[in-house]
Design a protein around this motif. Structure first.
Motif, PDB file in Angstrom:
ATOM      1  N   ASN A  65       0.838  -1.205   0.000  1.00  0.00           N
ATOM      2  CA  ASN A  65       0.000   0.000   0.000  1.00  0.00           C
ATOM      3  C   ASN A  65       0.872   1.254   0.000  1.00  0.00           C
ATOM      4  OD1 ASN A  65      -2.137   1.713  -0.093  1.00  0.00           O
ATOM      5  ND2 ASN A  65      -2.874   1.307   1.977  1.00  0.00           N
ATOM      6  N   LEU A  66       1.653   1.384  -1.076  1.00  0.00           N
ATOM      7  CA  LEU A  66       2.533   2.541  -1.246  1.00  0.00           C
ATOM      8  C   LEU A  66       1.752   3.854  -1.241  1.00  0.00           C
ATOM      9  CD1 LEU A  66       5.303   3.801  -1.913  1.00  0.00           C
ATOM     10  CD2 LEU A  66       4.890   3.239  -4.324  1.00  0.00           C
ATOM     11  N   VAL A  90      -0.627   5.284  -6.036  1.00  0.00           N
ATOM     12  CA  VAL A  90       0.722   5.197  -6.602  1.00  0.00           C
ATOM     13  C   VAL A  90       1.115   3.741  -6.845  1.00  0.00           C
ATOM     14  CG1 VAL A  90       3.133   5.873  -6.293  1.00  0.00           C
ATOM     15  CG2 VAL A  90       1.310   7.281  -5.305  1.00  0.00           C
ATOM     16  N   ILE A  91       1.503   3.443  -8.079  1.00  0.00           N
ATOM     17  CA  ILE A  91       1.963   2.095  -8.424  1.00  0.00           C
ATOM     18  C   ILE A  91       3.473   1.995  -8.214  1.00  0.00           C
ATOM     19  CG2 ILE A  91       2.203   0.422 -10.312  1.00  0.00           C
ATOM     20  CD1 ILE A  91      -0.491   1.433 -11.361  1.00  0.00           C
ATOM     21  N   TYR A  92       4.220   2.984  -8.684  1.00  0.00           N
ATOM     22  CA  TYR A  92       5.636   3.070  -8.332  1.00  0.00           C
ATOM     23  C   TYR A  92       6.090   4.524  -8.390  1.00  0.00           C
ATOM     24  CZ  TYR A  92       6.877   3.364 -13.348  1.00  0.00           C
ATOM     25  OH  TYR A  92       6.984   3.748 -14.662  1.00  0.00           O
ATOM     26  N   PHE A 101      10.447   3.056  -5.275  1.00  0.00           N
ATOM     27  CA  PHE A 101       9.456   2.485  -4.378  1.00  0.00           C
ATOM     28  C   PHE A 101       8.353   1.843  -5.222  1.00  0.00           C
ATOM     29  CE2 PHE A 101      11.500   5.871  -1.966  1.00  0.00           C
ATOM     30  CZ  PHE A 101      11.729   5.261  -0.737  1.00  0.00           C
ATOM     31  N   ARG A 102       8.052   0.573  -4.954  1.00  0.00           N
ATOM     32  CA  ARG A 102       7.047  -0.156  -5.731  1.00  0.00           C
ATOM     33  C   ARG A 102       5.939  -0.640  -4.797  1.00  0.00           C
ATOM     34  NH1 ARG A 102      10.829  -4.277  -9.357  1.00  0.00           N
ATOM     35  NH2 ARG A 102      11.984  -2.679 -10.527  1.00  0.00           N
ATOM     36  N   CYS A 103       4.715  -0.649  -5.300  1.00  0.00           N
ATOM     37  CA  CYS A 103       3.583  -1.051  -4.474  1.00  0.00           C
ATOM     38  C   CYS A 103       3.306  -2.548  -4.620  1.00  0.00           C
ATOM     39  CB  CYS A 103       2.325  -0.266  -4.841  1.00  0.00           C
ATOM     40  SG  CYS A 103       0.923  -0.667  -3.771  1.00  0.00           S
TER      41      CYS A 103
END
Length: 578
Positions: A65-66, A90-92, A101-103
């Motif tokens: 859950n970014l 946000v997906i990445y 940062f990746r979700c």
């Protein structure tokens, strides 16, 4: 700190750092302040630059859950690429120092607990229900051993989950979303046949056509009978359609040629075209009303661009003097004409209609569907095969989702704030059809749900005045006499599965598993619905509840019984903070 805002945009509190944790392979690092966090990040960067020198290596950091965590970190980094589904989703997000940062929520499409349960290499499961999020903590608050264990497992377990994905991928090839796995798998199968690429190009949509067909798309049919709502019903039977969308994709017809605009200005033309072609149309209805034999109105108000003097049945049209620009397929129009009648001054008119030849989805796509259906069926409840079962189930469930992906979503970027950039539709479509990565014919997606609604309607019609509730692929009713009628309908569906050009069943353990047949789910001792996505029941002494926004377990505990399920009740701590 960040301000927490209510629905009116007013601050009602603040969020601040009191604990962070990061797992690197099998080592977990704890910290309590932002200063410590950035010290850790700088150590990562120093080590990367020492070992890889000028190779411009990306450091990926998975966050479950970014979108939530991004609200805290967004002002601490300089962002060069933030990829979002929409604002705040946000997906990445990549920084100017190449930290990405990746979700992992979008990767798995599961809660973290479910992701742990369905990951082959995960040992450190999320310690659910062991952490009090309402307790006030500061960076100086001494954490208990249970709290530390919870924090430890949150990242150690996530690292193990990502390791499970890396059995089939590496860190560079792993898709950013769950649908990415499915799209890659089906693309590889479909593009083995060059004819599929050519047909994809031949069915290219213009800007106007793309907008038109997207207005037609409608999801599953979910409705409660107004005659049975807000009543405690006894002995309610339930049937579920097996793999509804997969069955439709295997068995039913779809648009397979370029769209052509036709003028359907006479009943003779309308009858000819809706029985021969895929018809995507805009329709006006005048002085229309539901037949007395109908108990689940089909026309949804959401698809009526204009209307006058509507009688509303929980979002459906019971009757209306006028409905303008109702976008639908010929499948929908036929269902409407079966369910509704017109006053002496009434009728309908087709304003605009695009037609296409009918045909099956290409063989390569359907063979892949059956491959994953067979895997899912054979691996269900097999000890040690939970990971493979979940993988095959995900491939099947996401196969429909990728068919209805929108192309004309706005591009969302983030620098110091969220910026929404409207993309020109023509350039979006040109890029879509030019890319060799794309293979899905957009107009076919709307026919999956249209056929599924038609098949569901067969079950609703069987229930007749005993109909209680339906949801996409299930029908609930009183009066056990209808069970035999469902079995008769199943015999027709079985013939269709067996006579299909690609068999729509698999044989396993001396049993034949058919797609799209109706399976009896049993009888509820008590049942009550308050409308779409709001029902509860008691079965064999156990109380269950299904309410949109409510956690099933917590909701069942709070509500307690069918008799307590009433309009006007307020429940807290049922899975959502709102």
């Amino acid at each position: 700190t960040i301000k927490k805002l209510n629905e009116k945009g007013e601050p009602f509190g603040y969020g601040f750092m009191y604990q962070w944790q990061v797992c690197v392979k099998d080592k977990v690092v704890f910290g309590r302040t932002w200063e410590e966090f950035f010290k850790f990040i700088n150590i990562l960067l120093e080590k990367r630059d020492l070992y890889f020198k000028d190779l411009n290596v990306i450091i990926p950091i998975y966050v479950h859950n970014l979108s939530y965590e991004f609200q805290f970190i967004k002002d601490f980094f300089t962002w060069v690429n933030v990829f979002c589904k929409q604002k705040h989703k946000v997906i990445y997000a990549r920084t100017n120092k190449n930290i990405e940062f990746r979700c992992s929520y979008f990767l798995s499409n599961m809660s973290f607990l479910k992701m742990c349960e369905n990951s082959l290499k995960c040992i450190h499961y999320k310690l659910a229900d062991m952490y009090d999020y309402k307790k006030l903590r500061t960076p100086k608050t001494e954490l208990t051993d249970i709290e530390k264990a919870y924090c430890y497992n949150d990242v150690r377990g996530l690292c193990e989950c990502i390791d499970s994905y890396l059995l089939d991928d590496n860190i560079a090839t792993i898709p950013m979303t769950n649908t990415g796995f499915v799209r890659r798998d089906f693309r590889k199968a479909v593009l083995t046949n060059p004819k599929n690429r050519q047909n994809f190009l031949n069915t290219k949509l213009t800007d106007e056509q793309y907008i038109f067909i997207n207005k037609i798309f409608r999801g599953g049919n979910t409705h409660a009978s107004r005659h049975m709502s807000n009543m405690v019903l006894k002995n309610v039977h339930s049937f579920d359609m097996q793999s509804s969308y997969i069955g439709v994709m295997m068995l039913d017809y779809f648009p397979t040629s370029q769209l052509i605009n036709v003028n359907l200005d006479t009943q003779e033309k309308i009858h000819k075209y809706i029985n021969k072609y895929c018809c995507m149309m805009s329709v006006d209805f005048f002085y229309i009303r539901e037949k007395n034999t109908n108990f689940c109105p089909y026309i949804d108000i959401a698809h009526c661009e204009k209307h006058h003097n509507i009688i509303n049945d929980n979002g459906r049209v019971k009757s209306a003097d006028y409905i303008g620009n109702y976008y639908c397929t010929e499948i929908d129009l036929k269902l409407i004409l079966e369910q509704y009648e017109f006053d002496e001054n009434g009728g309908y008119k087709i304003n605009k209609c695009y037609i296409s030849n009918r045909g099956k989805l290409n063989n390569e796509f359907r063979n892949r569907l059956m491959y994953w259906y067979e895997k899912k069926t054979k691996l269900k409840n097999v000890n040690g095969k939970e990971y493979e079962y979940m993988k095959s189930k995900n491939r099947l469930n996401s196969s429909f989702g990728m068919m209805i992906q929108k192309l004309n979503t706005d591009e969302i970027t983030y620098t110091d704030d969220w910026i929404e950039n409207e993309k020109e539709l023509k350039s979006v479509l040109d890029f879509y059809y030019e890319s060799r990565n794309n293979f899905l014919i957009q107009q076919q997606g709307i026919y999956v749900t249209a056929h599924a609604r038609r098949r569901l309607q067969q079950g609703i019609d069987i229930c007749s005045s005993d109909f209680c509730y339906c949801d996409t692929d299930s029908a609930k009713f009183i009066n056990e006499k209808h069970i035999e009628q469902f079995e008769k309908l199943n015999s027709e569906i079985i013939k269709q599965c067996e006579n299909n050009d690609i068999k729509a069943y698999i044989d396993y353990n001396e049993k034949r598993y058919y797609l799209s047949i109706w399976e009896y789910e049993g009888m509820y001792d008590k049942f009550k619905t308050l409308g779409a996505k709001k029902y509860c029941y008691e079965k064999n002494g156990k109380f269950e509840i299904t309410v949109a926004g409510m956690n099933k377990k917590l909701g069942s505990e709070r509500v307690g019984s069918v008799e307590n399920f009433n309009i006007g009740q307020t429940y807290e701590n049922v899975g959502r903070t709102t």
